[in-house]
Design a protein around this motif. Structure first.
Motif, PDB file in Angstrom:
ATOM      1  N   ALA A  35       0.828  -1.205   0.000  1.00 22.54           N
ATOM      2  CA  ALA A  35       0.000   0.000   0.000  1.00 22.54           C
ATOM      3  C   ALA A  35       0.861   1.255   0.000  1.00 22.54           C
ATOM      4  N   LEU A  36       1.957   1.228   0.764  1.00 23.79           N
ATOM      5  CA  LEU A  36       2.846   2.386   0.803  1.00 23.79           C
ATOM      6  C   LEU A  36       3.383   2.703  -0.593  1.00 23.79           C
ATOM      7  N   GLU A  37       3.875   1.699  -1.288  1.00 23.51           N
ATOM      8  CA  GLU A  37       4.420   1.951  -2.633  1.00 23.51           C
ATOM      9  C   GLU A  37       3.319   2.415  -3.582  1.00 23.51           C
ATOM     10  N   ARG A  38       2.135   1.825  -3.475  1.00 23.36           N
ATOM     11  CA  ARG A  38       1.033   2.213  -4.350  1.00 23.36           C
ATOM     12  C   ARG A  38       0.642   3.675  -4.136  1.00 23.36           C
ATOM     13  N   VAL A  39       0.531   4.088  -2.868  1.00 21.00           N
ATOM     14  CA  VAL A  39       0.148   5.464  -2.552  1.00 21.00           C
ATOM     15  C   VAL A  39       1.185   6.450  -3.080  1.00 21.00           C
ATOM     16  N   VAL A  40       2.458   6.153  -2.846  1.00 19.11           N
ATOM     17  CA  VAL A  40       3.514   7.071  -3.278  1.00 19.11           C
ATOM     18  C   VAL A  40       3.547   7.186  -4.801  1.00 19.11           C
ATOM     19  N   ARG A  41       3.413   6.064  -5.492  1.00 19.83           N
ATOM     20  CA  ARG A  41       3.412   6.115  -6.965  1.00 19.83           C
ATOM     21  C   ARG A  41       2.194   6.895  -7.482  1.00 19.83           C
ATOM     22  N   ALA A  42       1.040   6.668  -6.855  1.00 21.47           N
ATOM     23  CA  ALA A  42      -0.176   7.346  -7.315  1.00 21.47           C
ATOM     24  C   ALA A  42      -0.102   8.851  -7.093  1.00 21.47           C
ATOM     25  N   GLU A  43       0.388   9.259  -5.935  1.00 20.42           N
ATOM     26  CA  GLU A  43       0.524  10.696  -5.674  1.00 20.42           C
ATOM     27  C   GLU A  43       1.542  11.324  -6.622  1.00 20.42           C
ATOM     28  N   SER A  44       2.599  10.604  -6.925  1.00 21.09           N
ATOM     29  CA  SER A  44       3.585  11.122  -7.882  1.00 21.09           C
ATOM     30  C   SER A  44       2.951  11.316  -9.250  1.00 21.09           C
ATOM     31  N   GLN A  45       2.180  10.324  -9.676  1.00 23.42           N
ATOM     32  CA  GLN A  45       1.519  10.434 -10.981  1.00 23.42           C
ATOM     33  C   GLN A  45       0.505  11.567 -10.985  1.00 23.42           C
ATOM     34  N   ALA A  46      -0.262  11.687  -9.884  1.00 18.30           N
ATOM     35  CA  ALA A  46      -1.262  12.757  -9.807  1.00 18.30           C
ATOM     36  C   ALA A  46      -0.629  14.136  -9.832  1.00 18.30           C
ATOM     37  N   SER A  47       0.606  14.225  -9.373  1.00 21.48           N
ATOM     38  CA  SER A  47       1.307  15.512  -9.326  1.00 21.48           C
ATOM     39  C   SER A  47       2.138  15.771 -10.572  1.00 21.48           C
ATOM     40  N   ALA A  48       2.068  14.862 -11.553  1.00 22.10           N
ATOM     41  CA  ALA A  48       2.843  14.980 -12.794  1.00 22.10           C
ATOM     42  C   ALA A  48       4.344  14.970 -12.530  1.00 22.10           C
ATOM     43  N   ALA A  49       4.768  14.098 -11.638  1.00 23.38           N
ATOM     44  CA  ALA A  49       6.204  13.962 -11.333  1.00 23.38           C
ATOM     45  C   ALA A  49       6.977  13.661 -12.607  1.00 23.38           C
ATOM     46  N   VAL A  50       8.205  14.164 -12.676  1.00 23.88           N
ATOM     47  CA  VAL A  50       9.010  13.984 -13.890  1.00 23.88           C
ATOM     48  C   VAL A  50       9.633  12.594 -13.965  1.00 23.88           C
ATOM     49  N   ALA A  51       9.586  11.849 -12.869  1.00 29.47           N
ATOM     50  CA  ALA A  51      10.130  10.484 -12.858  1.00 29.47           C
ATOM     51  C   ALA A  51       9.426   9.687 -11.773  1.00 29.47           C
ATOM     52  N   GLU A  52       9.497   8.370 -11.891  1.00 32.94           N
ATOM     53  CA  GLU A  52       8.932   7.499 -10.878  1.00 32.94           C
ATOM     54  C   GLU A  52       9.640   7.729  -9.535  1.00 32.94           C
ATOM     55  N   PRO A  53       8.933   7.605  -8.433  1.00 32.29           N
ATOM     56  CA  PRO A  53       9.606   7.741  -7.127  1.00 32.29           C
ATOM     57  C   PRO A  53      10.618   6.625  -6.929  1.00 32.29           C
TER      58      PRO A  53
END
Length: 418
Positions: free
Chosen positions: A283-301
């Motif tokens: 769940a931790l990895e899923r949440v962090v990846r999803a928030e990164s995607q929602a924020s238009a992060a320039v790279a995967e966490p």
């Protein structure tokens, strides 16, 4: 038999107290325990152990005493200290400073009682060596480094502890804590939590603070991650289970008018079962990846999973057998059952590696009336506990109780002399 063996404790009491004060006054950080290890190895050799090895897993010490046919029993103590400035005011308080693994100058203190653990094991090893006519089998004594990094046990196993020394059939250990001195606390099954730590880097795009539209703000991203992580335990872990998710570190940026390119989080997870552990980590990895995607992060966490220890399981049947021996030796009135402890211990790695039972208990180091008063007044949080700069167990009866507990536990599982 236990009373016969522990009778010799009276003659070594002053020596053990001096050793304890010496270790307390000269604490060493994890993986820097060279002076400590040297003192402990010398004690095992002086006691007549057949073989003593140093530098196992970095700074660990192990000794074996072979005494005829019978079970192989392991006694373990941890030996490292913490980067804490001591505030006990004791005449033997630590004034040591050291350079930690990150190059920082830090104060050092035995704020978790590992100096007491090591001293008690020295005493138990000496008593059992003196009384070889009372038991049979093989005694394996292990002084483990780097418990505070929850890696010392794995390091010793990886360095060939169980290839060089006989494999034990049971692992026995103990921990001093804020219980009344002279009392023993225990539980069965998972008694301490599994621990997993992860460093996370979130990747944004830096910009001037006046032009947020030109950035991908990793600080905002991190803030959302921190908030969202708190929903894992409340919404994904069954209410009957226990888990903790703590964000203990959040670092980003260098100046208030610069939006940085990255943000870093340090997260710690505590769980008691493999199933919940798997759920929370995923769940931790899923949440962090999803928030990164929602924020238009320039790279995967980036995830860097680090220090990890399994839940410490005190084998129910073996614990009941050992506690029955404690009740016979100390009296049932000095034993108390304890709730699960959210802190973690890596002693379980030894038994888990070999598939053998572990028995682990706690014993008290605080003045009895102090604990009773705190209970009556509902202020247990005022008691100096492990990792506090004020934590300092009473030398006695803490030392005697710890030595005797290890001896009684060992004799419970070693064979009887022919």
């Amino acid at each position: 038999m236990a009373h016969t063996v522990t009778a010799g404790l009276a003659t070594m009491q002053d020596d053990l107290a001096a050793l304890y004060r010496d270790l307390h006054q000269h604490p060493e950080l994890s993986l820097q325990e060279t002076r400590t290890a040297g003192l402990l190895a010398r004690r095992l050799r002086d006691a007549g152990f057949d073989e003593v090895a140093e530098k196992l897993g970095g700074t660990g010490v192990a000794g074996v005493l072979c005494n005829g046919d019978g079970p192989v029993v392991m006694l373990r103590a941890d030996i490292d200290a913490l980067p804490v400035e001591e505030l006990t005011g004791l005449p033997y308080a630590s004034r040591v400073r050291s350079v930690d693994a990150d190059g920082r100058d830090v104060p050092v203190m035995h704020a978790c009682g590992h100096d007491m653990h090591a001293t008690c094991l020295v005493g138990a090893a000496a008593l059992l060596a003196q009384a070889r006519d009372q038991w049979s089998g093989t005694l394996l004594v292990v002084f483990q480094p780097a418990e505070e990094l929850v890696r010392g046990a794995r390091d010793m196993v990886a360095d060939g502890l169980f290839e060089r020394f006989p494999k034990p059939e049971i692992v026995l250990g103990q921990h001093v804590g804020p219980l009344p001195a002279g009392f023993i606390g225990y539980g069965t099954g998972p008694v301490m939590a599994a621990s997993d730590s992860v460093d996370i880097t979130l990747h944004g795009r830096g910009a001037h603070g006046s032009r947020p539209e030109a950035s991908v703000d990793p600080v905002l991203m991190a803030a959302n991650v921190v908030t969202r992580l708190q929903g894992i335990v409340s919404r994904e872990v069954p209410p009957a289970e226990t888990a903790v998710v703590t964000v203990g570190r959040l670092q980003a940026g260098t100046k208030e008018n610069i939006i940085p390119a990255t943000a870093e989080l340090g997260v710690n997870i505590r769980t008691y079962t493999p199933q919940v552990r798997t759920v929370v980590r995923a769940a931790l990895e899923r949440v962090v990846r999803a928030e990164s995607q929602a924020s238009a992060a320039v790279a995967e966490p980036t995830f860097r999973w680090g220090a990890s220890a399994p839940a410490l399981v005190s084998d129910p049947d073996s614990t009941r057998t050992t506690m029955a021996a404690f009740a016979a030796h100390f009296g049932q009135e000095r034993l108390m059952t304890m709730p699960q402890v959210n802190a973690s211990e890596d002693v379980g790695v030894f038994g888990e590696t070999l598939g053998v039972p572990t028995v682990f208990w706690f014993w008290g180091g605080l003045e009895t009336q102090t604990v009773v008063s705190a209970l009556q007044e509902g202020r247990l949080d005022a008691l100096p506990s492990n990792h506090s700069p004020h934590f300092a167990p009473l030398v006695e009866p803490t030392l005697n109780t710890g030595v005797e507990a290890l001896v009684v536990a060992a004799l419970t599982w070693l064979g009887e002399a022919a």
